[in-house]
Design an enzyme around this catalytic site. Structure first.
Site, PDB file in Angstrom:
ATOM      1  N   GLU A 104      30.355  26.809  65.682  1.00  0.00           N
ATOM      2  CA  GLU A 104      29.064  26.468  65.030  1.00  0.00           C
ATOM      3  C   GLU A 104      28.616  25.264  65.741  1.00  0.00           C
ATOM      4  O   GLU A 104      27.300  25.177  65.823  1.00  0.00           O
ATOM      5  CB  GLU A 104      29.326  25.990  63.608  1.00  0.00           C
ATOM      6  CG  GLU A 104      30.118  27.133  62.590  1.00  0.00           C
ATOM      7  CD  GLU A 104      31.571  27.244  62.809  1.00  0.00           C
ATOM      8  OE1 GLU A 104      31.979  27.732  61.652  1.00  0.00           O
ATOM      9  OE2 GLU A 104      32.214  26.847  63.793  1.00  0.00           O
ATOM     10  N   GLU A 154      38.485  25.456  72.987  1.00  0.00           N
ATOM     11  CA  GLU A 154      39.775  24.874  72.880  1.00  0.00           C
ATOM     12  C   GLU A 154      40.102  23.794  74.078  1.00  0.00           C
ATOM     13  O   GLU A 154      39.700  24.062  75.066  1.00  0.00           O
ATOM     14  CB  GLU A 154      40.893  25.580  72.815  1.00  0.00           C
ATOM     15  CG  GLU A 154      41.069  26.440  71.318  1.00  0.00           C
ATOM     16  CD  GLU A 154      41.848  27.305  70.854  1.00  0.00           C
ATOM     17  OE1 GLU A 154      42.113  27.750  69.763  1.00  0.00           O
ATOM     18  OE2 GLU A 154      42.898  27.494  71.730  1.00  0.00           O
ATOM     19  N   CYS A 179      34.659  24.964  59.347  1.00  0.00           N
ATOM     20  CA  CYS A 179      35.546  23.966  58.885  1.00  0.00           C
ATOM     21  C   CYS A 179      34.864  22.815  58.260  1.00  0.00           C
ATOM     22  O   CYS A 179      33.602  22.959  58.266  1.00  0.00           O
ATOM     23  CB  CYS A 179      36.409  23.340  60.146  1.00  0.00           C
ATOM     24  SG  CYS A 179      35.344  22.473  61.275  1.00  0.00           S
ATOM     25  N   CYS A 198      32.457  21.121  60.453  1.00  0.00           N
ATOM     26  CA  CYS A 198      31.152  22.099  60.959  1.00  0.00           C
ATOM     27  C   CYS A 198      30.186  22.167  59.657  1.00  0.00           C
ATOM     28  O   CYS A 198      28.710  22.285  59.681  1.00  0.00           O
ATOM     29  CB  CYS A 198      31.489  23.381  61.579  1.00  0.00           C
ATOM     30  SG  CYS A 198      32.081  23.360  63.144  1.00  0.00           S
ATOM     31  N   CYS A 252      34.059  23.681  68.123  1.00  0.00           N
ATOM     32  CA  CYS A 252      33.806  24.647  67.099  1.00  0.00           C
ATOM     33  C   CYS A 252      32.615  25.640  67.627  1.00  0.00           C
ATOM     34  O   CYS A 252      31.773  25.266  68.136  1.00  0.00           O
ATOM     35  CB  CYS A 252      33.713  24.539  65.615  1.00  0.00           C
ATOM     36  SG  CYS A 252      34.996  23.652  65.069  1.00  0.00           S
ATOM     37  N   ASN A 284      33.997  29.074  70.031  1.00  0.00           N
ATOM     38  CA  ASN A 284      34.800  27.900  70.241  1.00  0.00           C
ATOM     39  C   ASN A 284      35.434  27.512  71.283  1.00  0.00           C
ATOM     40  O   ASN A 284      35.658  28.776  72.310  1.00  0.00           O
ATOM     41  CB  ASN A 284      36.177  27.915  69.146  1.00  0.00           C
ATOM     42  CG  ASN A 284      36.990  29.301  69.282  1.00  0.00           C
ATOM     43  OD1 ASN A 284      36.217  30.349  69.379  1.00  0.00           O
ATOM     44  ND2 ASN A 284      38.312  29.075  68.932  1.00  0.00           N
TER      45      ASN A 284
END
Length: 131
Positions: free
Chosen positions: A56, A45, A86, A89, A54, A43
């Protein structure tokens, strides 16, 4: 070393490179493409929340960049009891996976639970010609 062990080690290594200065919640992902190659992501940010990426999604991007367009297995790792992908994803994974593709969810000690893609996203959007 089993493929799941290989996925876990790769995802855990990717997690360590995550850029998470805001949440401090690092996530790593590793996937096996249809040709057997392994791809990772972490990830990333961003101060302009929610413009981060993310883990993934990063692994999927690496896979596509390598010329692959199918996923046979995924592992996601975080320092949490159960950190499933999430919703966004789940749909991203669904784009490249069959309903029976396995998604392993791990904490820092190992796999805690495994799901099929269909269990995580039973009514995902799909191309009409997809299996």
């Amino acid at each position: 070393m089993s493929r799941v062990d290989e996925l876990f080690a790769a995802a855990k290594g990717a997690r360590e490179k995550a850029y998470a200065p805001y949440s401090r919640f690092q996530v790593g992902a590793a996937l096996i493409a249809g040709d057997g190659s392994l791809h990772t992501g972490c990830n990333v940010e961003n101060a302009a929340f929610p413009e981060g990426v993310c883990a993934e999604a990063g692994a999927i991007s690496a896979m596509v960049l390598a010329g692959q367009q199918s996923i046979s297995e995924v592992l996601v790792v975080a320092d949490a009891a159960l950190c499933t992908p999430c919703g966004g994803c789940r749909q991203k994974l669904n784009e490249f996976a069959g309903k029976d593709m396995t998604v392993h969810v791990a904490d820092l000690n190992g796999v805690r639970r495994s799901f099929t893609m269909d269990e995580l996203l039973p009514a995902g959007f799909e191309l009409e010609e997809k299996d």
